[in-house]
Motif scaffolding. Structure first.
Motif, PDB file in Angstrom:
ATOM      1  N   GLY A 182      46.437  51.328  27.215  1.00 42.96           N
ATOM      2  CA  GLY A 182      45.603  51.404  28.418  1.00 42.96           C
ATOM      3  C   GLY A 182      45.446  52.819  28.955  1.00 42.96           C
ATOM      4  O   GLY A 182      46.226  53.720  28.636  1.00 42.96           O
ATOM      5  N   VAL A 183      44.425  52.984  29.771  1.00 38.11           N
ATOM      6  CA  VAL A 183      44.170  54.258  30.448  1.00 38.11           C
ATOM      7  C   VAL A 183      43.907  53.960  31.930  1.00 38.11           C
ATOM      8  O   VAL A 183      43.589  52.823  32.297  1.00 38.11           O
ATOM      9  CB  VAL A 183      42.965  55.010  29.835  1.00 38.11           C
ATOM     10  N   PRO A 184      44.037  54.992  32.786  1.00 36.19           N
ATOM     11  CA  PRO A 184      43.909  54.745  34.231  1.00 36.19           C
ATOM     12  C   PRO A 184      42.593  54.072  34.635  1.00 36.19           C
ATOM     13  O   PRO A 184      42.578  53.269  35.568  1.00 36.19           O
ATOM     14  CB  PRO A 184      44.034  56.152  34.831  1.00 36.19           C
ATOM     15  N   ARG A 185      41.514  54.373  33.939  1.00 35.76           N
ATOM     16  CA  ARG A 185      40.255  53.742  34.315  1.00 35.76           C
ATOM     17  C   ARG A 185      40.311  52.220  34.172  1.00 35.76           C
ATOM     18  O   ARG A 185      39.747  51.487  34.982  1.00 35.76           O
ATOM     19  CB  ARG A 185      39.135  54.320  33.447  1.00 35.76           C
ATOM     20  N   GLN A 186      41.009  51.749  33.155  1.00 33.94           N
ATOM     21  CA  GLN A 186      41.179  50.290  33.014  1.00 33.94           C
ATOM     22  C   GLN A 186      42.009  49.719  34.160  1.00 33.94           C
ATOM     23  O   GLN A 186      41.739  48.618  34.638  1.00 33.94           O
ATOM     24  CB  GLN A 186      41.899  49.966  31.693  1.00 33.94           C
ATOM     25  N   VAL A 187      43.034  50.468  34.562  1.00 29.98           N
ATOM     26  CA  VAL A 187      43.869  50.010  35.672  1.00 29.98           C
ATOM     27  C   VAL A 187      43.021  49.878  36.938  1.00 29.98           C
ATOM     28  O   VAL A 187      43.079  48.860  37.643  1.00 29.98           O
ATOM     29  CB  VAL A 187      45.034  51.002  35.913  1.00 29.98           C
ATOM     30  N   ALA A 188      42.223  50.895  37.196  1.00 30.51           N
ATOM     31  CA  ALA A 188      41.388  50.889  38.404  1.00 30.51           C
ATOM     32  C   ALA A 188      40.353  49.776  38.348  1.00 30.51           C
ATOM     33  O   ALA A 188      39.944  49.238  39.383  1.00 30.51           O
ATOM     34  CB  ALA A 188      40.708  52.246  38.559  1.00 30.51           C
ATOM     35  N   ASP A 189      39.933  49.415  37.150  1.00 27.49           N
ATOM     36  CA  ASP A 189      38.961  48.330  36.997  1.00 27.49           C
ATOM     37  C   ASP A 189      39.626  46.958  37.155  1.00 27.49           C
ATOM     38  O   ASP A 189      39.127  46.080  37.869  1.00 27.49           O
ATOM     39  CB  ASP A 189      38.311  48.439  35.606  1.00 27.49           C
ATOM     40  N   LEU A 190      40.783  46.784  36.482  1.00 28.52           N
ATOM     41  CA  LEU A 190      41.392  45.451  36.405  1.00 28.52           C
ATOM     42  C   LEU A 190      42.102  45.024  37.676  1.00 28.52           C
ATOM     43  O   LEU A 190      42.023  43.853  38.073  1.00 28.52           O
ATOM     44  CB  LEU A 190      42.409  45.422  35.260  1.00 28.52           C
ATOM     45  N   VAL A 191      42.825  45.951  38.302  1.00 34.95           N
ATOM     46  CA  VAL A 191      43.671  45.532  39.430  1.00 34.95           C
ATOM     47  C   VAL A 191      42.865  44.871  40.549  1.00 34.95           C
ATOM     48  O   VAL A 191      43.219  43.770  40.988  1.00 34.95           O
ATOM     49  CB  VAL A 191      44.533  46.716  39.945  1.00 34.95           C
ATOM     50  N   PRO A 192      41.759  45.462  40.999  1.00 31.34           N
ATOM     51  CA  PRO A 192      41.016  44.775  42.075  1.00 31.34           C
ATOM     52  C   PRO A 192      40.413  43.446  41.630  1.00 31.34           C
ATOM     53  O   PRO A 192      40.365  42.496  42.418  1.00 31.34           O
ATOM     54  CB  PRO A 192      39.902  45.768  42.439  1.00 31.34           C
ATOM     55  N   ARG A 193      40.004  43.363  40.382  1.00 23.79           N
ATOM     56  CA  ARG A 193      39.425  42.099  39.900  1.00 23.79           C
ATOM     57  C   ARG A 193      40.477  41.001  39.847  1.00 23.79           C
ATOM     58  O   ARG A 193      40.199  39.835  40.147  1.00 23.79           O
ATOM     59  CB  ARG A 193      38.797  42.305  38.512  1.00 23.79           C
ATOM     60  N   VAL A 194      41.678  41.373  39.440  1.00 23.31           N
ATOM     61  CA  VAL A 194      42.754  40.384  39.393  1.00 23.31           C
ATOM     62  C   VAL A 194      43.206  40.023  40.810  1.00 23.31           C
ATOM     63  O   VAL A 194      43.423  38.851  41.124  1.00 23.31           O
ATOM     64  CB  VAL A 194      43.915  40.910  38.534  1.00 23.31           C
ATOM     65  N   ARG A 195      43.311  41.021  41.660  1.00 24.59           N
ATOM     66  CA  ARG A 195      43.754  40.745  43.038  1.00 24.59           C
ATOM     67  C   ARG A 195      42.831  39.701  43.693  1.00 24.59           C
ATOM     68  O   ARG A 195      43.285  38.853  44.461  1.00 24.59           O
ATOM     69  CB  ARG A 195      43.760  42.036  43.857  1.00 24.59           C
ATOM     70  N   ALA A 196      41.568  39.765  43.349  1.00 28.28           N
ATOM     71  CA  ALA A 196      40.583  38.875  43.979  1.00 28.28           C
ATOM     72  C   ALA A 196      40.782  37.415  43.607  1.00 28.28           C
ATOM     73  O   ALA A 196      40.259  36.533  44.294  1.00 28.28           O
ATOM     74  CB  ALA A 196      39.170  39.325  43.600  1.00 28.28           C
ATOM     75  N   VAL A 197      41.558  37.140  42.535  1.00 31.25           N
ATOM     76  CA  VAL A 197      41.676  35.744  42.090  1.00 31.25           C
ATOM     77  C   VAL A 197      43.093  35.179  42.189  1.00 31.25           C
ATOM     78  O   VAL A 197      43.315  34.025  41.816  1.00 31.25           O
ATOM     79  CB  VAL A 197      41.176  35.566  40.630  1.00 31.25           C
TER      80      VAL A 197
END
Ligand code: MG
Length: 300
Positions: A182-197
């Motif tokens: 992984g790279v930081p851009r994936q982290v920034a993309d995934l964390v908010p999407r996961v938090r939402a569910v």
């Protein structure tokens, strides 16, 4: 202003050791855990209740749990993959169980003998039985940033596995970069999407430093509001079912970066670094952590 608290889940006794050529006997793992507790660790993934024929490094989980100090405010976590593992964890007296829920079939089938869909169904049963026993359950979404067998992991799959885990009762959901791609851009993309569910479930992140992006990913998770991070003393670790996987991010190096960034971890840097060095001597492999060699800054 008080420093913001970041909780480190010390995974050295489990993820750190499960792939080592030299298996540590239970009494040495008890000593490792005692050293980590003395260094300030308060949540420790101590054991896994998997088949010892498949992962001999994790044999003797019951003996480890019988040997660790209780009552010091430490929560001991056991990794389980099925109902039998949960039953062993309950009998051994862990404080929490963590279940690996891979996002990709290629890894899920090789690591735990089930497809993702089958594993999610199994998790429903594990979580229900754990709830009945009053045992908190967390879920770690493995291969969330890439799979050694299936290649790129679609973020939608990660989001769906996380959603199902939380809906089944996981109190904490982790995003795990099992093979360190992984790279930081994936982290920034995934964390908010996961938090939402995941509703009220806490978010945790689990990074490996296989390609030297693990610490950047951890700090990216911090930027996204994640306040629970897995790390392994000395940076040991890997996965027996993920070719080429190397160590977790090292606790001492992560603590250095976090505390210099204004976070409070409660983990003693020097004592943890010394434990990483000690563990390296036990395993006959130097730690990948750098703080044991470089020391903190400013010098104490
Ligand atoms: Mg791992």
């Amino acid at each position: 202003m008080a420093a913001e608290r970041v909780e480190i889940v010390e995974v050295g006794p489990r993820d750190g050791l499960q792939n080592e050529a030299v298996p540590l006997p239970p009494e040495a793992r008890v000593e490792l855990i005692a050293r980590l507790v003395a260094a300030g660790a308060r949540r420790i993934e101590a054991v896994s209740f998997v088949n010892p024929a498949r992962v001999p490094q994790m044999a003797g989980a019951e003996e480890v749990m019988a040997g660790v100090e209780r009552g010091a405010g430490v929560s001991y976590i056991g990794l389980v993959l099925n109902r039998r593992g949960l039953d062993r964890a309950l009998a051994a007296g862990v404080d929490e169980v963590n279940v690996a829920l891979p996002a990709t079939d290629g890894f899920c089938v090789r690591n735990q003998g089930r497809t993702v869909a089958e594993m999610l169904d199994a998790f429903d049963g594990i979580a229900a039985a754990a709830a009945e026993a009053g045992m908190p359950v967390s879920a770690t979404v493995s291969t969330a940033f890439g799979c050694p067998f299936d290649g790129e992991t679609a973020p939608e799959r990660v989001v769906e596995v996380a959603r199902r885990a939380a809906a089944a009762g996981a109190v904490e959901v982790a995003l795990a970069d099992t093979i360190g791609v992984g790279v930081p851009r994936q982290v920034a993309d995934l964390v908010p999407r996961v938090r939402a569910v995941v509703g009220g479930a806490r978010l945790r992140c689990h990074f490996h430093n296989t390609r030297n992006t693990g610490y950047a990913n951890a700090l990216a998770a911090l930027d996204q509001g994640v306040r629970v991070l897995d790390a392994s003393v000395g940076g040991f670790g890997g996965c027996p079912f993920a070719p080429g996987a190397t160590g977790n991010i090292a606790t001492e190096d992560l603590v250095y970066a976090l505390e210099r960034s204004g976070a409070a971890t409660g983990v003693d840097l020097a004592a943890t670094a010394a434990t990483g060095t000690w563990l390296g001597e036990r395993l006959g492999t130097p730690p990948t952590a750098l703080l044991g060699r470089a020391g903190g800054f400013p010098a104490p």
